[in-house]
Motif scaffolding. Sequence first.
Motif, PDB file in Angstrom:
ATOM      1  N   ILE A   1      25.395 -26.328  -8.110  1.00  0.00           N
ATOM      2  CA  ILE A   1      23.481 -26.304  -8.449  1.00  0.00           C
ATOM      3  C   ILE A   1      23.616 -25.019  -9.008  1.00  0.00           C
ATOM      4  O   ILE A   1      22.635 -24.639  -9.854  1.00  0.00           O
ATOM      5  N   ASN A   2      23.517 -24.485  -8.443  1.00  0.00           N
ATOM      6  CA  ASN A   2      23.235 -22.515  -8.065  1.00  0.00           C
ATOM      7  C   ASN A   2      23.802 -22.243  -9.352  1.00  0.00           C
ATOM      8  O   ASN A   2      23.237 -20.614  -9.901  1.00  0.00           O
ATOM      9  N   ASP A   3      24.981 -22.642  -9.839  1.00  0.00           N
ATOM     10  CA  ASP A   3      25.421 -22.366 -11.577  1.00  0.00           C
ATOM     11  C   ASP A   3      24.829 -22.636 -12.350  1.00  0.00           C
ATOM     12  O   ASP A   3      24.540 -22.597 -14.028  1.00  0.00           O
ATOM     13  N   GLY A   4      23.554 -23.506 -12.084  1.00  0.00           N
ATOM     14  CA  GLY A   4      22.528 -24.053 -13.132  1.00  0.00           C
ATOM     15  C   GLY A   4      22.421 -25.664 -13.986  1.00  0.00           C
ATOM     16  O   GLY A   4      22.178 -25.797 -15.153  1.00  0.00           O
ATOM     17  N   ASN A   5      23.324 -25.679 -13.624  1.00  0.00           N
ATOM     18  CA  ASN A   5      24.014 -27.316 -14.378  1.00  0.00           C
ATOM     19  C   ASN A   5      22.996 -28.744 -14.015  1.00  0.00           C
ATOM     20  O   ASN A   5      22.636 -28.315 -12.934  1.00  0.00           O
TER      21      ASN A   5
ATOM     22  N   THR B   1      27.333 -18.060  -3.026  1.00  0.00           N
ATOM     23  CA  THR B   1      27.192 -17.776  -4.639  1.00  0.00           C
ATOM     24  C   THR B   1      26.026 -18.025  -4.876  1.00  0.00           C
ATOM     25  O   THR B   1      25.702 -19.124  -4.989  1.00  0.00           O
ATOM     26  N   GLY B   2      25.694 -17.345  -6.222  1.00  0.00           N
ATOM     27  CA  GLY B   2      23.906 -18.010  -5.996  1.00  0.00           C
ATOM     28  C   GLY B   2      23.835 -16.528  -8.313  1.00  0.00           C
ATOM     29  O   GLY B   2      22.488 -16.951  -8.334  1.00  0.00           O
ATOM     30  N   ALA B   3      25.107 -16.937  -8.252  1.00  0.00           N
ATOM     31  CA  ALA B   3      25.341 -16.079  -9.882  1.00  0.00           C
ATOM     32  C   ALA B   3      24.501 -16.620 -11.174  1.00  0.00           C
ATOM     33  O   ALA B   3      24.385 -18.379 -10.525  1.00  0.00           O
TER      34      ALA B   3
ATOM     35  N   THR C   1      24.414 -16.089 -26.667  1.00  0.00           N
ATOM     36  CA  THR C   1      24.872 -16.122 -25.488  1.00  0.00           C
ATOM     37  C   THR C   1      24.101 -18.278 -24.920  1.00  0.00           C
ATOM     38  O   THR C   1      23.837 -18.799 -25.383  1.00  0.00           O
ATOM     39  N   THR C   2      24.497 -17.336 -23.660  1.00  0.00           N
ATOM     40  CA  THR C   2      24.540 -18.947 -23.185  1.00  0.00           C
ATOM     41  C   THR C   2      23.596 -19.179 -22.176  1.00  0.00           C
ATOM     42  O   THR C   2      23.564 -18.359 -21.442  1.00  0.00           O
ATOM     43  N   ASP C   3      22.572 -20.504 -21.763  1.00  0.00           N
ATOM     44  CA  ASP C   3      21.479 -20.162 -21.282  1.00  0.00           C
ATOM     45  C   ASP C   3      21.394 -21.336 -20.038  1.00  0.00           C
ATOM     46  O   ASP C   3      23.101 -22.028 -20.217  1.00  0.00           O
ATOM     47  N   ALA C   4      21.216 -21.834 -19.018  1.00  0.00           N
ATOM     48  CA  ALA C   4      21.723 -22.281 -18.008  1.00  0.00           C
ATOM     49  C   ALA C   4      21.805 -24.160 -17.663  1.00  0.00           C
ATOM     50  O   ALA C   4      22.583 -24.838 -17.308  1.00  0.00           O
ATOM     51  N   GLY C   5      21.535 -23.990 -19.342  1.00  0.00           N
ATOM     52  CA  GLY C   5      21.619 -25.926 -19.380  1.00  0.00           C
ATOM     53  C   GLY C   5      22.949 -25.535 -19.932  1.00  0.00           C
ATOM     54  O   GLY C   5      23.838 -26.868 -20.133  1.00  0.00           O
TER      55      GLY C   5
END
Length: 447
Positions: A357-361, A13-15, A32-36
């Motif tokens: 991590i890959n989900d940007g959290n 997963t790297g979405a 829209t939602t950013d990575a944070g």
Amino acid sequence: MRTGTTARSIAVTGAALLALTACGGGDEDGGTTDAGGDTGGGEKQVNVYGTDGNMGNALGESFTTEGALAGMRGTTPLTDLGTEFQERLLAVDPNLQDFNYSAETYDAIIISALASVLAGSTVPTEFAPYINGVTFGGEACDSFSSCLDIINAGGNPDYDGVSGPLSFTEPGEPAQASFGILEFGQDNALDEGQTTFEISGDEGNAATDEGPAPAAPGTTSTDPLVIGTLLPLTGNLAFLGPPEVAGARLAVQEINEAGGVLGQEVQLIEGDSGDASTDTASQTVDRLLQQNVDVIVGAASSGVSLTVIDAITRAGVVQFSPANTSDQFTTYNDNGLYFRTAPPDTLQARALSDLIINDGNNTVGIMALNDPYGTGLMENTVANLEAAGLSADSIETLTYDPQAANFDAEVQQMVEFNPDAIVVIGFEESARIIEALNAEGIGPARS
């Protein structure tokens, strides 16, 4: 072994970050939602993750509100079972809703049976030294009958299990494992179309000692191999019972269809493990030992296994768990008689932390059941998150009592921390925790 494993329907997963709203996309005012985790409309969307103890359709049955779990993601030891194996399981139990740990249970019995054939004995202390070697080296085979053909021809089998790559390490556990990345849909059931697979671990860490010289091909025994099960028919892991029981029954059925072990049909004696809050497991183990079982398959719960492992291994009987993941077992003094097809928490923690991590959290709260499974997976996940670059102050952890009347204090701690992601490591009580998270607006559900 398994040199071609990574080609089997695996998608790491790297979405981009799944920032879920009521519609599953942007928020109600079009942000829209950013990575944070912040939306254009100002509302922070928290991502909720689960693990093998709660990532099953049984969790969804606790919710009546549509979308209560929509978008919740998580990890569980799982390989791409394929429809053929699932159909074989369904022929045993047509009512199966999940397949979690069915393959691990099946493989535990297949491996035990092959080790017994190699040893030319059904005495546990005599065939246990062959168990690790069944999973690496030699000639690849993927069923009891095909492996038996290799043994009968004087060869050395390398069993490639249904549960994914095995290649046991010296302590008798997988050196690498396949994990499913699962996601709940709007109907609070797992969306199979969203499932991907990831390999964690290193096959190179497998043991090299394949055990003593095997018995002569065609060796027989007057004593049958007797398998006992210690699986959750009741208690907070009862949702795992049906697939594990089906896996055990299917394995014994197929072994006996192939001629059994050393000229005798394998016998199966089933038993309930209950959970760590009862003495059901101890009573079952006492009964199974009195019935002279050679292998006890179970328990599912690491906490339960820790209450009975000494009684089993000191009796000279093999314990083979399909679902224990606590890393305590890696170094446990088990007289060389404890094995598991489930991967240790160190491997699942890698897959879980990769997902987060890959989900940007950037900030993560972890709520863990206070038992060896919960605390072990939490600690290993934290270590992996920090190794991936998150600072210690960006991770908040807590443990909880699953028997608590409510989880208000724990949920409030997560509200105050205000993380990008919340991980719930637990069993059936996870439903009450997620309901409370939803009530505070930081669960999977969006209004």
